[in-house]
Design an enzyme around this catalytic site. Structure first.
Site, PDB file in Angstrom:
ATOM      1  CB  SER A   1      -0.720   0.020   1.260  1.00  0.00           C
ATOM      2  OG  SER A   1      -0.070  -0.011   2.510  1.00  0.00           O
ATOM      3  CE  LYS A   2      -2.882   6.533  -1.940  1.00  0.00           C
ATOM      4  NZ  LYS A   2      -3.645   6.384  -3.040  1.00  0.00           N
ATOM      5  NE  ARG A   3      -2.908   3.563   3.243  1.00  0.00           N
ATOM      6  CZ  ARG A   3      -3.492   2.650   2.657  1.00  0.00           C
ATOM      7  NH1 ARG A   3      -3.648   3.392   1.444  1.00  0.00           N
ATOM      8  NH2 ARG A   3      -3.867   1.625   2.754  1.00  0.00           N
TER       9      ARG A   3
ATOM     10  NE  ARG B   1       3.200   9.152  -2.456  1.00  0.00           N
ATOM     11  CZ  ARG B   1       2.486   8.409  -1.458  1.00  0.00           C
ATOM     12  NH1 ARG B   1       1.520   8.876  -1.309  1.00  0.00           N
ATOM     13  NH2 ARG B   1       2.934   7.415  -0.588  1.00  0.00           N
TER      14      ARG B   1
END
Length: 481
Positions: free
Chosen positions: A252-254, A467
């Site tokens: 996941s991107k977290r 990001r």
RNA sequence: GGCCCUGUCGUCUAACGGUUAGGACACCGGUCUUUCAAGCCGGCAGCAGGGGUUCGACUCCCCUCAGGGCCGCCA
């Protein structure tokens, strides 16, 4: 003839998991002299976007995974974009209704929500639709449809027995039919759900091997029942293990960079990326760890896929990438640098922002360095600005994290106008002092307090870099970096 | 909670009933070197647990445990 496909949903940044599954599909098709197809599954009108679709094309091209048929190149089974195939699905749904394998459902969203909530509270072992509309007489149901009453169409699952489906790697899988609810096939907006569109298209497009992620196993019986309801031959199903975070949850991107744009911008070479991905759950018979795409294709067999979910280890990818870089001559290395990080296009975006602020050309490097490095560090001189006047480091971290997840992550069109709108909206919603907040973002994203205008700078830096630095700033503020 | 999938060093993995359980990353040491890397050499470290089956189990079966996925008019 072997035909495989990758069927991404254009709902965000291009995902590393898509590349992973695409690689294996590509390899299997090519290994067998077959075709690899790209199909866009944009049946979610809310979340699908053209921007996302374009990034998927660009990412797969960057990697060198070329497709034989697809939305952009066409092919004998066009269109390859599901949003352009709605009448096909609707016709097939009518066929299912005629055969009694599907039925209209008029239940409201409210009723379904209430049902779910009730099942949750009662800790009901069997969750899902209660088949309320399945008992409506066909004639009545059809009359209500003709009258224009809003409805969906559901699959009439067998209410007893078990569904057996074969997975190439796992063997025969068995599912108790009484535990599977009646899946929605056609939404009230007339668009199909994944389950319907996927099965119909795979059949119509002659897909022989459905190689996809393991998360689909639980809906496999529904898909199998669909094939059987249509009287179609089932393809070979082969479910790949899921890429994992370090804590073993689904990637996941977290917890990981998941966007292929990140890897491209950071300077991972596509061939290293593919090589690494191939190592996730697969090994060469001779144990070789470094190989080209062609060598992979040549040696690839499905049965060497390992089932344990591999942790996506950036450290090993980085090592491999270094190996690849070292094999490139100066000329080729220059070409790589020029293609992205030092491209004319990128420099041309930076120069207008920097021109006013330098007096000698040599000042450029020092002044503009943050446009080229990966993460930036936060020295004691800028750290207070990162924290903001009115908050603690912990609070500042929370603010930046929320900014990221609520406003920036979902933003696909990374323009200065959109950035400004989002940042202002965020600041206002939280009553943050604009100057204070914008300075914190500026510092997070550049490591400096003096930079060109923030939104322009962020636009040029690009989403991935912003990001990444925001993430890093959050970690620093939390004392974790 | 229910169903399903999975389980070898910290991580990626080899092993297709008989091996001192092998390799790679990371880490630690050494070597090379004006420095830092890279390279080379060496080291640390694992069969989740318990029952079977078998002359013999990492390999086959069962149970337990652990991890994961799914349970949306998202895919």
């Amino acid at each position: 003839m072997v035909r495989t496909r990758i069927a991404p949903s254009p709902t965000g940044d291009p995902h590393v998991g898509t590349a992973y599954v695409a690689l294996f599909n590509y390899a299997w098709a090519k290994k067998n002299g077959g075709q690899f197809i790209l199909r866009i599954e944009d049946t979610d009108r809310e979340r699908s976007s053209e921007a996302s679709e374009e990034m998927i094309f660009a990412s797969l091209r960057w990697l060198g995974l070329s497709w034989d048929e697809g939305p952009d190149v066409g092919g004998p089974h066009a269109p390859y974009r599901q949003s352009q195939r709605t009448t096909i699905y609707q016709q097939h749904v009518e066929e299912l209704i005629d055969r009694g394998a599907a039925y209209p459902c008029f239940c409201s969203k409210d009723r379904l929500d209430a049902l779910r909530e009730q099942q949750r509270r009662a800790k009901a072992p069997v969750m899902g639709y209660d088949r309320h509309c399945r008992s409506i007489p066909k004639a009545e149901a059809q009359a209500r449809r003709r009258a224009g009453e809003p409805h969906v169409v559901r699959l009439a699952m067998p209410t007893q027995g078990i569904t057996k489906v074969r997975d190439f790697l796992r063997g025969e899988l068995e599912f108790d039919n009484t535990l599977i609810d009646d899946q929605v096939l056609l939404k009230s907006d007339g668009f199909p759900t994944y389950h319907l569109a996927n099965v119909v298209d795979d059949h119509l497009m002659g897909i022989t091997h459905v190689i996809r992620a393991e998360e689909w196993i639980s809906s496999l019986p529904k898909h199998a029942q669909l094939y059987r309801a249509f009287g179609w031959e089932e393809p070979v199903f082969c479910h790949l293990p899921l890429l994992r975070n370090a804590d073993r949850s689904k990637i996941s991107k977290r917890k990981n960079p998941t966007s292929l744009n990140f890897y491209r911008r950071a300077g991972f070479l596509p061939e290293a990326m593919l090589n690494f991905l191939a190592l996730m759950g697969w090994t060469m018979p001779d144990g070789r760890e470094e190989f080209t795409l062609d060598e992979f294709v040549e040696a690839f067999t499905l049965d060497r896929i390992v089932l344990g979910g591999p942790v996506f280890d950036l450290t090993k990818l980085t090592w491999l990438n270094g190996k690849y870089i070292r094999t490139l001559g100066p000329q080729e290395l220059l070409r790589r640098l020029r293609s992205d990080l030092l491209s004319d296009a990128y420099l041309l975006k930076i120069l207008p922002l920097v021109r006013e602020r330098i007096d000698k050309l040599e000042d450029f490097i020092a002044y503009a360095s943050f446009f080229f490095v990966g993460e930036v560090s936060y020295g004691p001189d800028v750290l207070p600005k990162l924290v903001m006047k009115t908050s603690s480091p912990t609070e500042a971290a929370a603010i930046l994290e929320e900014l990221l997840e609520e406003e920036l992550d979902p933003l696909l069109d990374w323009s200065k106008e959109n950035l400004e709108a989002r940042l202002r909206r965020f600041a206002e919603a939280r009553s943050l002092r604009a100057g204070d907040f914008f300075m914190a973002v500026r510092v997070a994203v550049t490591g400096k307090t003096a930079t060109p205008p923030l939104f322009e700078t962020m636009e040029v830096l690009g989403k991935e870099t912003c990001r990444r630095r925001l993430r890093h700033a959050v970690a620093v503020l939390k004392g974790k970096a």
